[in-house]
Motif scaffolding. Structure first.
Motif, short mmCIF file in Angstrom:
data_model
loop_
_atom_site.label_atom_id
_atom_site.label_comp_id
_atom_site.label_asym_id
_atom_site.label_seq_id
_atom_site.Cartn_x
_atom_site.Cartn_y
_atom_site.Cartn_z
N GLY A 93 0.81 -1.22 0.00
CA GLY A 93 0.00 0.00 0.00
C GLY A 93 0.85 1.27 0.00
N TYR A 94 0.16 2.36 0.09
CA TYR A 94 0.78 3.67 0.09
C TYR A 94 1.69 3.82 1.31
CZ TYR A 94 0.47 8.39 -1.78
OH TYR A 94 0.73 9.58 -2.40
N ILE A 95 2.81 4.51 1.14
CA ILE A 95 3.75 4.69 2.26
C ILE A 95 3.46 6.04 2.94
CG2 ILE A 95 6.19 4.92 2.86
CD1 ILE A 95 6.71 3.32 0.17
N ARG A 96 3.24 5.98 4.24
CA ARG A 96 2.98 7.24 4.98
C ARG A 96 4.13 7.45 5.95
NH1 ARG A 96 -2.45 5.04 5.97
NH2 ARG A 96 -2.10 5.11 8.20
N SER A 97 4.56 8.68 6.09
CA SER A 97 5.67 8.91 7.02
C SER A 97 5.14 9.00 8.45
CB SER A 97 6.45 10.16 6.63
OG SER A 97 5.61 11.25 6.67
N VAL A 98 5.98 8.56 9.36
CA VAL A 98 5.62 8.57 10.78
C VAL A 98 6.59 9.53 11.47
CG1 VAL A 98 5.63 7.15 12.88
CG2 VAL A 98 4.78 6.20 10.73
N LYS A 99 6.05 10.42 12.28
CA LYS A 99 6.95 11.37 12.95
C LYS A 99 6.98 11.11 14.44
CE LYS A 99 6.58 14.90 9.47
NZ LYS A 99 5.78 16.01 9.01
#
Lengths: 96, 171
Positions: free
Chosen positions: A30-36
């Motif tokens: 799936g789509y890659i989301r950044s984690v902060k």
């Protein structure tokens, strides 16, 4: 819309290898989301059954990505497979 | 037949698109339009979906590029009269661009999951629950039917660099 197909992030390559070895090779990344702000270096993997397959919600130190497995295996089987095959120092597998 | 993808400023991109009567879905005209949309989308290296207004046709149809799926034969690629039934509460700013707004990019706040109802190219009604890129596509394409472009919602909007454009064009 413009865009591109996503591939499996590097931290999850061992997961894909374990699955492929076990005969689960229909994996859709799936789509890659950044984690902060996540300090935990252990990769979290939540295993959930969805219609037609299994959803793995994976969170690494920097990214979140869902992997969809198109398989007839149950969530329980995938959970057991991943728990037994992946290093516990690097991966934390959870059922749901 | 490959059609020209119209650019921001074309009236079709700002018009409210009309629904396709279900009994007309299997007509020659609509089937030809769907084929034209697939053909036109396939010419765009960076295109993942295309709405009919983007080729100047004010109808509520969009198509999705098969390459975004591992098993495209199992997926719906044509969405006629799509209606978003529900959206997840969680949303995030996503990197976005449009084939009708060359060469601009920005970030648009989109919901993470979407449930959509539509008709396929055979006139069959179906529902899809999507997350990731597909959910993103659904929201972007359904905006086209209301005359909304991503430019209207975007933050950090900028022109792409020559290097980024060259990469897309495969030079």
């Amino acid at each position: 819309m413009r865009g591109k197909k996503t591939t499996i992030i590097e931290a999850l390559v061992p997961v894909a290898k374990v699955l492929t070895k076990a005969g689960i090779d229909e994996i859709s990344a799936g789509y890659i989301r950044s984690v902060k702000g996540r300090k935990d270096v252990v990769v979290d993997i939540k295993v959930r059954e969805i219609s037609g397959g299994i959803l793995l919600s994976c969170t690494t130190k920097r990214y979140h990505q869902d992997l969809r497995l198109y398989t007839n295996r149950s969530g329980e089987e995938v959970f057991t497979l991943l728990s037994q095959s992946l290093s516990q120092e690097r991966f934390r597998v959870r059922g749901r | 037949m490959i059609k020209e993808i119209v650019q921001d400023g074309h009236p079709a991109l700002r018009a409210k698109a009309k629904e396709v009567p279900v009994e007309e879905i299997q007509s020659e005209a609509i089937q030809e339009l769907i084929q034209d949309m697939h053909d036109s989308l396939a010419t765009q290296r960076d295109g993942v979906a295309l709405a009919a207004p983007q080729i100047g046709v004010e109808k509520r149809i969009f198509v999705v590029a098969p390459f975004i799926f591992k098993h495209p034969e199992r997926e719906k690629l044509v969405y006629i009269n799509p209606r978003i039934l529900s959206k997840s509460r969680d949303a995030s700013w996503k990197h976005e661009g449009c084939l009708s707004c060359r060469w601009k990019v920005g970030e648009v706040k989109r919901n993470e999951e979407v449930e959509i109802e539509a008709y396929d190219e055979n006139g069959e009604k179906f529902r899809v629950h999507a997350d990731g890129l597909l959910a993103h596509i659904f929201q972007h394409e359904t905006d086209h039917f209301e005359g909304i472009l991503f430019l209207d919602k975007a933050r950090n909007l900028r022109d792409m660099t020559e290097e980024e454009i060259r990469e897309i064009q495969g030079e």
